[in-house]
Write a protein that holds these residues in place. Structure first.
Motif, PDB file in Angstrom:
ATOM      1  N   ILE A   1      -4.948   6.773  -1.655  1.00 48.01           N
ATOM      2  CA  ILE A   1      -4.463   5.462  -1.211  1.00 48.01           C
ATOM      3  C   ILE A   1      -4.416   4.536  -2.425  1.00 48.01           C
ATOM      4  O   ILE A   1      -5.377   4.443  -3.187  1.00 48.01           O
TER       5      ILE A   1
ATOM      6  N   HIS B   1      -4.876  12.118   1.455  1.00 48.20           N
ATOM      7  CA  HIS B   1      -3.967  11.274   0.680  1.00 48.20           C
ATOM      8  C   HIS B   1      -4.752  10.331  -0.212  1.00 48.20           C
ATOM      9  O   HIS B   1      -5.793   9.811   0.190  1.00 48.20           O
TER      10      HIS B   1
ATOM     11  N   TYR C   1      -5.608  12.154   6.302  1.00 47.21           N
ATOM     12  CA  TYR C   1      -4.964  10.853   6.486  1.00 47.21           C
ATOM     13  C   TYR C   1      -3.694  10.916   7.320  1.00 47.21           C
ATOM     14  O   TYR C   1      -3.488  10.098   8.215  1.00 47.21           O
TER      15      TYR C   1
ATOM     16  N   THR D   1      -2.749   0.574  -4.018  1.00 45.02           N
ATOM     17  CA  THR D   1      -2.177  -0.730  -3.678  1.00 45.02           C
ATOM     18  C   THR D   1      -1.684  -1.424  -4.936  1.00 45.02           C
ATOM     19  O   THR D   1      -2.142  -1.143  -6.043  1.00 45.02           O
TER      20      THR D   1
ATOM     21  N   ALA E   1       0.550   5.691  -0.138  1.00 42.64           N
ATOM     22  CA  ALA E   1      -0.320   6.865  -0.079  1.00 42.64           C
ATOM     23  C   ALA E   1       0.465   8.085  -0.543  1.00 42.64           C
ATOM     24  O   ALA E   1       1.660   8.195  -0.269  1.00 42.64           O
TER      25      ALA E   1
ATOM     26  N   GLU F   1      -8.432   9.435   1.090  1.00 44.49           N
ATOM     27  CA  GLU F   1      -8.634   9.380   2.530  1.00 44.49           C
ATOM     28  C   GLU F   1      -8.433  10.796   3.079  1.00 44.49           C
ATOM     29  O   GLU F   1      -7.354  11.374   2.953  1.00 44.49           O
TER      30      GLU F   1
ATOM     31  N   THR G   1       0.852  -1.188   0.000  1.00 42.48           N
ATOM     32  CA  THR G   1       0.000   0.000   0.000  1.00 42.48           C
ATOM     33  C   THR G   1       0.889   1.239   0.000  1.00 42.48           C
ATOM     34  O   THR G   1       1.884   1.285   0.715  1.00 42.48           O
TER      35      THR G   1
END
Length: 187
Positions: A175, A173, A163, A177, A137, A160, A135
């Motif tokens: 996010i 931020h 964050y 992945t 950010a 988010e 992950t």
């Protein structure tokens, strides 16, 4: 646990030892203005050799416990640190995840090196640590970071709000992945 040593044409990625505190300190001193808009406020003593000796010792312990991997990218010619690439909050339970953080020296921005560095580091974390999901950010205003993650195949999970505290202020931020492309996926 075997320490990573990832060699490429222009750089070597490795753990910095406590005796190399000056290498990390010089990187952060020379990039303090450059990194300031993207990173948390610095604790007291951050810009001192003793702080970095202690921090590098703690990072070595975290590595040995399997909790984190903090890599410094060292220029093969100058032997100066030119970037950092870190994997933190490594979770060895299912689904084997962690968080990615990185930064690059202001003079190396736009050179393509960060893509090479993060790609090399991801290869390591996927193959040696058997991580399934990484992950990352980034602040939406950090266009270079967003472009880097997209180029590397990170997928957006959304925004988010508030964050992380960055430079004394809670910031939103994006996010993202990325799953290990080499792992067997259950269907």
């Amino acid at each position: 646990m075997r320490q990573p040593l990832i060699s490429a044409e222009r750089f070597t990625l490795r753990l910095l030892q406590p005796t190399e505190a000056d290498i990390a300190l010089n990187y952060y001193l020379s990039n303090s203005v450059h990194l300031n808009p993207w990173e948390p406020s610095r604790p007291h003593g951050f810009f001192s050799g003793s702080y970095w000796q202690n921090l590098l010792q703690m990072r070595l312990q975290q590595f040995n416990l399997g909790e984190a991997v903090h890599l410094g990218a060292i220029d093969n010619h100058s032997q100066m640190m030119i970037a950092s690439c870190n994997f933190t909050q490594i979770d060895s339970t299912l689904p084997h995840g962690c968080f990615l953080g990185y930064s690059i020296d202001q003079y190396y921005q736009g050179s393509g090196l960060m893509t090479q560095i993060v790609t090399s580091a991801l290869d390591y974390i996927y193959s040696e640590r058997h991580i399934h999901t990484v992950t990352a950010a980034y602040m939406p205003s950090n266009l270079r970071s967003g472009q880097l993650l997209a180029r590397l195949g990170f997928q957006s999970l959304g925004l988010e709000r508030d964050y992380l505290e960055i430079n004394g202020k809670l910031e939103d931020h994006q996010i993202t992945t990325k799953s290990n492309p080499n792992q067997f996926q259950l269907r």
